[in-house]
Design an enzyme around this catalytic site. Structure first.
Site, PDB file in Angstrom:
ATOM      1  N   HIS A  34      80.163 -49.923 -52.445  1.00 11.88           N
ATOM      2  CA  HIS A  34      79.353 -49.694 -53.592  1.00 11.88           C
ATOM      3  C   HIS A  34      78.626 -48.736 -53.435  1.00 11.88           C
ATOM      4  CE1 HIS A  34      75.859 -51.276 -51.301  1.00 11.88           C
ATOM      5  NE2 HIS A  34      76.457 -52.415 -51.069  1.00 11.88           N
ATOM      6  N   LYS A  35      77.834 -48.290 -54.546  1.00 10.60           N
ATOM      7  CA  LYS A  35      76.954 -47.077 -54.683  1.00 10.60           C
ATOM      8  C   LYS A  35      76.154 -46.794 -53.524  1.00 10.60           C
ATOM      9  CE  LYS A  35      77.373 -46.550 -59.790  1.00 10.60           C
ATOM     10  NZ  LYS A  35      76.774 -46.906 -61.244  1.00 10.60           N
ATOM     11  N   HIS A  55      76.503 -47.570 -50.319  1.00 12.14           N
ATOM     12  CA  HIS A  55      77.277 -47.094 -49.359  1.00 12.14           C
ATOM     13  C   HIS A  55      77.442 -45.348 -49.580  1.00 12.14           C
ATOM     14  CE1 HIS A  55      78.628 -51.117 -48.803  1.00 12.14           C
ATOM     15  NE2 HIS A  55      78.284 -50.934 -47.586  1.00 12.14           N
ATOM     16  N   GLN A  91      67.587 -55.026 -39.971  1.00 11.49           N
ATOM     17  CA  GLN A  91      68.744 -54.432 -39.284  1.00 11.49           C
ATOM     18  C   GLN A  91      68.572 -53.028 -38.693  1.00 11.49           C
ATOM     19  OE1 GLN A  91      73.202 -54.888 -40.274  1.00 11.49           O
ATOM     20  NE2 GLN A  91      72.236 -56.514 -41.778  1.00 11.49           N
ATOM     21  N   VAL A 151      69.728 -48.824 -52.959  1.00 14.07           N
ATOM     22  CA  VAL A 151      70.208 -48.630 -54.340  1.00 14.07           C
ATOM     23  C   VAL A 151      70.268 -49.841 -55.013  1.00 14.07           C
ATOM     24  CG1 VAL A 151      72.129 -47.637 -55.624  1.00 14.07           C
ATOM     25  CG2 VAL A 151      71.524 -46.583 -53.574  1.00 14.07           C
TER      26      VAL A 151
END
Length: 202
Positions: A48-49, A51, A168, A191
């Protein structure tokens, strides 16, 4: 197998992106680079955006950009359905190609990353005690193991992660620090969707 057939079809789409399905292939590419910086964007696919913003930052700061797509079985608990995790390899390859990624490491089988005799895992202390760790036993061990393996295979100059996965991100920085890896961990702002929710693959 079906996954290999899909990757073969996807190869026809990728004009500039070079796809590696084996560890030996991606390592050979990495060893061919001399004095070039490598930005690495590890993913489980279903891009998605969020990434793609990592990809853009990696392109801006490095000579070569490598992405990976691997749905990591080691971070799924027994009560979680690994098979239901979204997979859209052809679309992902289209997106990575459009955004200028140079190389993609996409093992078509879990056995490439975890051979049947695999017994070594990276087990970070303390992370199972935080809420996410208590809810998903073994999750952080699975993340720590696959990230360590990918870092060892790709040997990036910089690796890119989203701030959405805060625990993470902290874990990955500790791995790099504790295991003396010469990698810069870059954590970018989350995002979000129009309604303010963080973008997610699920």
């Amino acid at each position: 197998s079906t996954s290999i057939m899909v990757l073969n079809d996807a190869n026809k789409i990728a004009r500039r992106l070079i796809i590696h399905q084996s560890i030996s292939s991606i390592r050979a590419f990495r060893h061919s680079l001399i004095k070039k910086s490598v930005g690495f964007v590890p993913t489980m696919g279903a891009l998605h955006k969020g990434h793609l913003s990592l990809v853009e930052e990696a392109k801006d700061k490095n000579d070569v950009v490598v992405a990976s797509i691997f749905v990591n079985p080691a971070q799924f608990a027994p009560n979680e359905d690994l098979d239901k995790y979204p997979r859209q390899i052809t679309r992902d390859i289209e997106l990575l190609t459009e955004h200028g990624v140079d190389h993609l490491f996409a093992p078509p089988s879990h056995n490439i990353m975890y051979e049947p005799k695999h017994i070594t895992f990276v087990d970070p202390q303390g992370f199972d005690e935080i809420p996410e760790g208590r809810a998903r036993p073994g999750f952080f061990r699975g993340v720590a193991t696959i990230v360590t393996k990918l870092f060892n295979i790709v040997q990036p100059t910089r690796a890119y992660f989203g701030q959405k996965d805060a625990a993470q991100s902290c874990l990955i920085q500790r791995i790099v620090d504790d295991l003396n890896m010469n990698i810069e961990v870059c954590v970018l702002d989350t995002v979000r969707e129009i309604d303010g929710l963080a973008m997610s693959s699920r």
